[in-house]
Each structure stands twice: as C-alpha cells, then as structure tokens.
Design an enzyme around this catalytic site. Structure first.
Site, PDB file in Angstrom:
ATOM      1  N   THR A 125       1.739  -3.665   1.898  1.00 39.41           N
ATOM      2  CA  THR A 125       1.871  -2.720   3.002  1.00 39.41           C
ATOM      3  C   THR A 125       2.720  -3.281   4.139  1.00 39.41           C
ATOM      4  O   THR A 125       2.642  -4.471   4.472  1.00 39.41           O
ATOM      5  CB  THR A 125       0.485  -2.350   3.540  1.00 39.41           C
ATOM      6  OG1 THR A 125      -0.277  -1.786   2.486  1.00 39.41           O
ATOM      7  CG2 THR A 125       0.579  -1.353   4.683  1.00 39.41           C
ATOM      8  N   GLU A 126       3.540  -2.406   4.745  1.00 37.87           N
ATOM      9  CA  GLU A 126       4.387  -2.775   5.874  1.00 37.87           C
ATOM     10  C   GLU A 126       4.187  -1.782   7.018  1.00 37.87           C
ATOM     11  O   GLU A 126       3.605  -0.709   6.816  1.00 37.87           O
ATOM     12  CB  GLU A 126       5.860  -2.804   5.441  1.00 37.87           C
ATOM     13  CG  GLU A 126       6.145  -3.828   4.359  1.00 37.87           C
ATOM     14  CD  GLU A 126       7.626  -3.959   4.040  1.00 37.87           C
ATOM     15  OE1 GLU A 126       8.433  -3.221   4.653  1.00 37.87           O
ATOM     16  OE2 GLU A 126       7.962  -4.797   3.193  1.00 37.87           O
ATOM     17  N   SER A 157      -5.414  -8.382   4.014  1.00 35.00           N
ATOM     18  CA  SER A 157      -6.764  -8.950   3.959  1.00 35.00           C
ATOM     19  C   SER A 157      -6.705 -10.449   3.694  1.00 35.00           C
ATOM     20  O   SER A 157      -6.004 -10.910   2.792  1.00 35.00           O
ATOM     21  CB  SER A 157      -7.567  -8.268   2.856  1.00 35.00           C
ATOM     22  OG  SER A 157      -7.824  -6.920   3.166  1.00 35.00           O
ATOM     23  N   GLN A 337     -28.559   9.043   8.282  1.00 36.96           N
ATOM     24  CA  GLN A 337     -29.171  10.226   8.887  1.00 36.96           C
ATOM     25  C   GLN A 337     -30.661  10.289   8.585  1.00 36.96           C
ATOM     26  O   GLN A 337     -31.475  10.646   9.452  1.00 36.96           O
ATOM     27  CB  GLN A 337     -28.478  11.492   8.366  1.00 36.96           C
ATOM     28  CG  GLN A 337     -28.967  12.788   8.991  1.00 36.96           C
ATOM     29  CD  GLN A 337     -28.503  12.948  10.433  1.00 36.96           C
ATOM     30  OE1 GLN A 337     -27.574  12.273  10.870  1.00 36.96           O
ATOM     31  NE2 GLN A 337     -29.157  13.828  11.173  1.00 36.96           N
ATOM     32  N   GLU A 364      -5.824   0.966  -0.874  1.00 34.10           N
ATOM     33  CA  GLU A 364      -5.473   1.090  -2.300  1.00 34.10           C
ATOM     34  C   GLU A 364      -4.923   2.487  -2.605  1.00 34.10           C
ATOM     35  O   GLU A 364      -5.074   3.026  -3.698  1.00 34.10           O
ATOM     36  CB  GLU A 364      -6.682   0.798  -3.208  1.00 34.10           C
ATOM     37  CG  GLU A 364      -7.387  -0.516  -2.938  1.00 34.10           C
ATOM     38  CD  GLU A 364      -6.559  -1.728  -3.331  1.00 34.10           C
ATOM     39  OE1 GLU A 364      -5.316  -1.616  -3.382  1.00 34.10           O
ATOM     40  OE2 GLU A 364      -7.124  -2.799  -3.578  1.00 34.10           O
TER      41      GLU A 364
END
Length: 388
Positions: A125-126, A157, A337, A364
């Site tokens: 990722t960029e 990560s 909840q 992902e």
C-alpha cells in the site's frame, strides 16, 4: 463433503488453543492498552511452528494446507486478534520467501523468520495506491548488480519493529500497470529507509503501523523475488491467502465474543430472571451463532478451493473475506450490546473485539473491492450454476 476434523486437525487446533489461552488471552488487554508488540511471545509461536504454517516443509515450515492453517489461526485469534493478525502477515511474508526467493536468500533469512527470531512486513500500500494497488509509484531502478528503490509505503504492519520488508516496486515504465511491478526482499535496516511515526489507531494496538520511505535504497539484484514484472502476480497470490487469514481472524474473534456473551446472559439477572430467559435475547444469540457458523464454513470452503488450485479460488476468497469480516464485526458489536454498559468498559474484552475487528473490513482489499471482484467474476460467466 466431510465437515469433521481428523485427528491431526484436532491436534493442531488443540495446540493453538492451549497457546492462546496460556500466552495470548491473559495479556491481550495490556498489549492493547500499552501498545506492546509482544516479540517474545511471537518467538514462542515460532517454536510451535506458527510462523510457518503453510510454508513448505522443504523450506522449514509446517507445510500445512490453507484449510488446516485456518483452524490454528481461528484459535489464536480468540486469544488476541491483533497479535494473531500480525502473525498471519508474517506467515504471508515467509510463504513469499519460500516460494519466490533464490536458494541463497532463503537460506540467509528463512530459518530465523520461521523461528520468530526475525519478523517480516508486507509493503504494498502507498499514499496514492490503496485499492488501486496496480498504480503504485515506488520505483526500483536497475543499477549494475543492484536495484535502487525510491518511494513511499504506508499502513505497514510491524514497520519499525521487523527485520525484513517484502516490497512491491515498479521496474517498468510509469504507465506499465500491473505488469511493470516487481517484488523485493529488503533488509529493514538498509541505508536510505526511513520510518514514520507510530500511528495511533482505533485497534490492532499490539502491532505498530508506520509509513516507510525509500530514498536511494540499494538492494542486491538477487534480492528480487521471482522474475522482473512478476511482483503484482505474487502480491495477488499472497492476498488470496491473506484474505482467508484475515477472515479467519474475524471468525475467531467473533467466537470469543459469542462465548463471552453466552456466559454473561446466563450469569446476569434483571427483573429477577437471568437474561438468558428473555426470548428477545435468545433470538439475538441464535442469530449470532448462525452467522458465525456460516462465516466459518465459507472461510473453510474458500481455503479448500485455494488448496486444490480451483480456478475460482480468488472469487471464493473474496466472498469469504467480505462475508466473514462483515459478520465477525456484527457479532462482536452485538455481543457488546448484550452486555449493556459493561460492554463499553475496558474491564470486558468486547470493546477491544469491536475495535480490532473493524479494520478487517478495510485491509487485504476493502469489502467494497471484494464486491467488485465477485461481481466481475459472476458477470464473466454465462452459466452461474457452474460457479456457485
């Protein structure tokens, strides 16, 4: 189709369950609150083979099927979602090394990576290339017996705490698209690599997330993984397994949330009756259990198709990732909840489950991208009965 686990699968699952109950669950809240990256525990996971679940035995891994790996990952995620998610990324890095690195590179890195002594990050990722990964701009220029890498990655990560980076970079022309991308194994301390600040995140706090910059980073040519121009195909092959992994983390966390909610409904009383005696809450528990089983079976189906090399494995991995991560988050949120105000307190694990599971719908490949993958494959087929 046989849905029963054989003796070996039961043994894998039990070993993972014991490790999760002994090493992960008791520490997960502290790791989350104090942003602790539990390196020592990851090394213990390596001792059990959990750093090389589906790395081939010939390369030093356990050589398990993707289906068998889901059994282990699901149990580990019940102990600590965030740490398990990092472990799945590390497994993906090791599988890439075992599958695409040359012999010398494998021998230099894999033993320490599989033992957990050294750890890896996956760098795709960029800042301007998230869902559109094929548009990445990080450049790798050939210079004699090396490549020189320039560019930026983000949302990585483990960045800053790992020792090896698997980096996707463009070796073709700027407009070469997916076919102009190559993959590289880059030691994390190579001169020219810079790390951004540790991101403050909603969840996944037991692992760091940082941006990485590459400024004239010189990498030996033999650190290229696979052939030049093969990087995007490697990335997508890895992501099929990665989608199953993250879906399994959602299933495991949802199981932990359901177990906690089940126990609470039987222990808590209101209006002189256990909460479990109220039909409305019984219906909620029934729906949560049904959703969980459906997600688990979809993940295992996708894993089995990937193991068999089914031509539609990518489709099933996308469906499993979309469904399991959506349902996993919904189950965790419903469990919170059911706990009322207590679910919102950090004394209980539910708020952490909700925070940790939320990102699974994003990484992902976002679940919106998963829908595109699914729809395009369906529209390519004339006869859907052959597909589903």
């Amino acid at each position: 189709m046989d849905f029963e686990l054989d003796a070996d699968q039961q043994a894998y699952r039990e070993a993972a369950r014991q490790f999760a109950q002994r090493e992960l669950a008791p520490n997960a809240a502290e790791w989350d609150a104090n942003s602790v990256f539990p390196v020592d525990v990851l090394r213990q996971a390596g001792d059990l083979g959990f750093c090389g679940l589906y790395t081939p035995e010939a390369a030093g891994g356990l050589g398990l099927s993707r289906l068998d790996a889901t059994l282990i990952i699901e149990e580990l995620a019940q102990g600590c979602t965030s740490t398990t998610a990092f472990l799945t990324i590390h497994n993906m890095v090791n599988w890439i090394l075992a599958s695409y690195a040359n012999e010398a590179l494998r021998e230099a890195w894999l033993p320490a990576m599989l033992s957990g002594e050294k750890l890896g990050s996956y760098c795709l990722t960029e800042p301007n290339a998230g869902s559109d990964a094929a548009s990445l701009r990080t450049r790798a220029r050939r210079d004699g017996d090396a490549y020189v890498i320039d560019g930026n990655k983000m949302f990585i990560s483990g960045a800053g705490d790992t020792q090896l980076l698997v980096v996707m970079a463009r070796t073709g022309a700027p407009d070469s698209g997916a076919g102009g991308i190559s993959a590289f194994a880059v030691p994390a301390d190579t001169p020219g690599i810079g790390y951004g600040k540790k991101e403050a995140k909603m969840g996944w706090n037991s692992q760091s997330t940082r941006a990485i910059s590459f400024d004239g980073v010189r990498v030996p040519a033999d650190h290229r993984l696979g052939e030049e121009g093969e990087g995007f195909r490697i990335a997508m092959r890895a992501l099929d397994g990665g989608r199953i992994n993250i879906a399994t983390c959602s299933v495991g966390t949802a199981q932990a949330a359901l177990t906690t909610a089940h126990r609470y409904l039987n222990e808590r009383e209101q209006f002189g009756r256990p909460l479990a005696s109220f039909q409305a809450l019984q219906f909620k528990l029934a729906d949560m259990a049904t959703q969980l089983v459906a997600a688990r079976q979809m993940v295992r189906l996708a894993a089995s198709k990937l193991d068999r090399g089914d031509p539609d494995a990518t489709l099933y991995c996308a469906m499993a990732k979309r469904f399991a991560t959506d349902q996993g988050f919904a189950i965790c949120n419903e469990a919170l909840q059911l706990h009322g105000g207590y679910g919102y307190l950090r004394d209980y694990p539910l708020e952490r489950h909700v925070r940790d599971c939320r990102v699974h719908q994003i990484l992902e490949g976002t679940n919106e991208i998963m829908r595109l993958v699914i729809a395009r494959r369906l529209l390519d087929k004339d006869d859907l009965e052959t597909l589903i």
